[in-house]
Design a protein around this motif. Structure first.
Motif, PDB file in Angstrom:
ATOM      1  N   HIS A  30      55.185 -43.083 -67.232  1.00  0.00           N
ATOM      2  CA  HIS A  30      55.663 -43.385 -68.578  1.00  0.00           C
ATOM      3  C   HIS A  30      54.651 -44.274 -69.275  1.00  0.00           C
ATOM      4  N   VAL A  31      54.750 -44.335 -70.587  1.00  0.00           N
ATOM      5  CA  VAL A  31      53.895 -45.229 -71.360  1.00  0.00           C
ATOM      6  C   VAL A  31      54.651 -46.533 -71.558  1.00  0.00           C
ATOM      7  N   PRO A  32      54.161 -47.651 -71.001  1.00  0.00           N
ATOM      8  CA  PRO A  32      54.883 -48.924 -71.141  1.00  0.00           C
ATOM      9  C   PRO A  32      54.999 -49.330 -72.614  1.00  0.00           C
ATOM     10  N   SER A  33      56.176 -49.790 -72.984  1.00  0.00           N
ATOM     11  CA  SER A  33      56.350 -50.293 -74.351  1.00  0.00           C
ATOM     12  C   SER A  33      55.599 -51.608 -74.504  1.00  0.00           C
ATOM     13  N   LEU A  34      55.396 -52.019 -75.743  1.00  0.00           N
ATOM     14  CA  LEU A  34      54.698 -53.268 -75.998  1.00  0.00           C
ATOM     15  C   LEU A  34      55.447 -54.440 -75.390  1.00  0.00           C
ATOM     16  N   SER A  35      56.776 -54.423 -75.495  1.00  0.00           N
ATOM     17  CA  SER A  35      57.567 -55.522 -74.944  1.00  0.00           C
ATOM     18  C   SER A  35      57.484 -55.558 -73.425  1.00  0.00           C
ATOM     19  N   GLU A  36      57.522 -54.380 -72.785  1.00  0.00           N
ATOM     20  CA  GLU A  36      57.408 -54.321 -71.319  1.00  0.00           C
ATOM     21  C   GLU A  36      56.061 -54.872 -70.858  1.00  0.00           C
ATOM     22  N   SER A  41      52.919 -58.973 -68.336  1.00  0.00           N
ATOM     23  CA  SER A  41      51.647 -59.705 -68.406  1.00  0.00           C
ATOM     24  C   SER A  41      51.905 -61.195 -68.308  1.00  0.00           C
ATOM     25  N   SER A  42      52.929 -61.652 -69.036  1.00  0.00           N
ATOM     26  CA  SER A  42      53.294 -63.079 -68.999  1.00  0.00           C
ATOM     27  C   SER A  42      53.734 -63.505 -67.609  1.00  0.00           C
ATOM     28  N   VAL A  43      54.472 -62.618 -66.927  1.00  0.00           N
ATOM     29  CA  VAL A  43      54.946 -62.937 -65.574  1.00  0.00           C
ATOM     30  C   VAL A  43      53.764 -63.141 -64.628  1.00  0.00           C
ATOM     31  N   LEU A 236      46.510 -56.809 -64.546  1.00  0.00           N
ATOM     32  CA  LEU A 236      45.491 -56.190 -65.396  1.00  0.00           C
ATOM     33  C   LEU A 236      46.003 -54.874 -65.986  1.00  0.00           C
ATOM     34  N   ARG A 237      46.833 -54.163 -65.236  1.00  0.00           N
ATOM     35  CA  ARG A 237      47.397 -52.912 -65.745  1.00  0.00           C
ATOM     36  C   ARG A 237      48.243 -53.171 -66.982  1.00  0.00           C
ATOM     37  N   GLN A 238      49.122 -54.165 -66.916  1.00  0.00           N
ATOM     38  CA  GLN A 238      49.972 -54.489 -68.062  1.00  0.00           C
ATOM     39  C   GLN A 238      49.136 -54.971 -69.244  1.00  0.00           C
ATOM     40  N   LEU A 239      48.073 -55.724 -68.936  1.00  0.00           N
ATOM     41  CA  LEU A 239      47.211 -56.241 -69.997  1.00  0.00           C
ATOM     42  C   LEU A 239      46.510 -55.102 -70.730  1.00  0.00           C
ATOM     43  N   TYR A 240      46.176 -54.051 -70.013  1.00  0.00           N
ATOM     44  CA  TYR A 240      45.532 -52.881 -70.615  1.00  0.00           C
ATOM     45  C   TYR A 240      46.407 -52.299 -71.720  1.00  0.00           C
ATOM     46  N   PHE A 241      47.697 -52.139 -71.438  1.00  0.00           N
ATOM     47  CA  PHE A 241      48.604 -51.564 -72.428  1.00  0.00           C
ATOM     48  C   PHE A 241      48.998 -52.586 -73.495  1.00  0.00           C
ATOM     49  N   LEU A 242      48.987 -53.850 -73.147  1.00  0.00           N
ATOM     50  CA  LEU A 242      49.330 -54.887 -74.126  1.00  0.00           C
ATOM     51  C   LEU A 242      48.236 -55.033 -75.171  1.00  0.00           C
ATOM     52  N   LEU A 243      46.991 -55.094 -74.716  1.00  0.00           N
ATOM     53  CA  LEU A 243      45.888 -55.289 -75.657  1.00  0.00           C
ATOM     54  C   LEU A 243      45.629 -54.030 -76.478  1.00  0.00           C
TER      55      LEU A 243
END
Length: 393
Positions: A30-36, A41-43, A236-243
């Protein structure tokens, strides 16, 4: 010397975090939402900071400062690595929903490779004091390479390992989700996802050659080096989708990283001179030089990163580069990566918004964009394709 009683829980904890990330997030495409992406990333950043506080409390101020300096440096280098991951994903036309597994694979391989390099580096340092000279020179050369002007096309995903894999590994033309193997005409064949994994894994080796000398320039405590490196990779995975598109806007990050690597390189060479036993330097005797302390190192690293990030985000050039890169990426995804009509429509809406912002840029930037014939042709193809699809409906 850190005891095994501390090493084992640390290693098991890091492995558990990777396993958690896979089973609870990556296993389902799935494509992570911005909030996810923002929450997780914060965690992971919070876990890394809490661990650093523990190092500070139980290991002392020096060890704590070394950890935070190493973590921030490795995190910055990891963000720069995301640029290359982005190019790899685009080059191989990986559907966005399937990119999570590729990223987690890259993180796991990077952790394994860097751990091997950490222990190799520590062994070399213990056996040969002159290794500090080598590490220092490596960082100075790397700093010069990082600051060298280059565009995205130069940071190619097509390295030696990928070319060899293309030659000897027969793959299908299309993806089958995030599977490495699929059935074509009754035969079991490999998918292009395997080549993506090879590209990510081989670039991880090159990244380690830069990052490990950098962190050894800040501390020679192997436990601190390992934990700072590992926690910089987690999340880093979450950061990829966040940025997302913001990655392209960090136009001055390379200058900041070059400055940091050059600073650490000088620090290493000064330390090598202070510990010198090389016969042809000062007769094999230590050289009386000023060494750079950990506190100053931490301050310089944080200061340089803050200045370069602010300069990137507030500059007109950064905004223009970000919009052009985002438009090119969305156009490529629309035409070549995605087949789901709803996803394609969402991408097209994003592209329209980016084109509207491009038209509001100062004329000097708009003129440069109009001169990019390949980009303009790509955007026209998207609009023609969307119009044809609308007529077909």
């Amino acid at each position: 010397m850190t005891s095994a009683a501390l090493w084992w829980p640390t290693v098991l904890g890091i492995v558990a975090l990777l396993a958690f990330d896979y089973f609870f997030h990556v296993r389902r495409s799935h494509v992570p939402s911005l909030s996810e992406a923002a929450v997780w990333s914060s965690v992971y950043v919070g876990i890394a900071l809490l661990f650093g506080v523990g190092v500070l409390v139980f290991g002392g101020a020096t060890m704590g400062a070394e950890y935070f300096a190493g973590y921030i440096t490795e995190k910055a280098l990891s963000v720069d690595n995301l640029f290359v991951f982005l190019i790899i994903m685009t080059s191989f036309r990986v559907p966005r929903a399937d990119q999570q597994k590729v990223l987690l694979f890259g993180i796991a391989i990077s952790l394994i490779v860097r751990t091997a390099f950490i222990f190799l580096g520590a062994s070399l340092i213990n056996a040969f004091a002159w290794v500090f000279y080598v590490f220092g020179l490596v960082l100075l050369v790397t700093a010069g390479d990082v600051i060298r002007p280059r565009d995205s096309e130069e940071r190619s995903a097509d390295n030696v390992m990928v070319r060899l894999s293309r030659r000897f590994l027969r793959t299908s033309e299309v993806y089958d989700g995030d599977r490495l193997f699929t059935m074509v005409d009754g035969r079991r064949v490999m998918t292009p996802m395997l080549l993506v994994m090879v590209a990510i894994g081989s670039t991880d080796i090159l990244f380690a050659l830069d990052s490990i000398p950098a962190i050894f320039g800040l501390t020679q405590n192997v436990y601190v080096v390992f934990t700072a490196t590992a926690f910089s990779l987690l999340g880093l995975r979450q950061l990829y989708f966040l940025l997302g598109g913001l990655l392209d806007r960090l136009v001055y990050l390379s200058y900041g990283l070059a400055a940091i690597l050059a600073f650490i390189g000088v620090k290493l060479i000064l330390h090598a001179l202070h510990e010198n036993n090389v016969p042809f330097i000062n007769g094999g005797e230590p050289v009386s030089v000023v060494e750079i302390g950990t506190g100053l190192s931490l301050g310089v690293i944080v200061g340089v990163l803050v200045v370069t990030v602010i300069a990137s985000l507030t500059s007109a050039k950064g905004r223009a580069v970000n919009l052009v890169s985002a438009a090119r990426r969305h156009a490529t995804e629309y035409l070549m990566c995605e087949t789901d009509p709803a996803v394609r429509e969402s991408i097209f809406r994003d592209l329209l918004a980016e084109e509207a912002q491009l038209r509001r840029l100062p004329e000097k930037y708009r003129a440069r964009i109009r001169a990019e014939e390949e980009l303009m042709a790509l955007l026209r193809r998207v609009h023609d394709d969307h119009e044809a699809s609308a007529l077909g409906r």
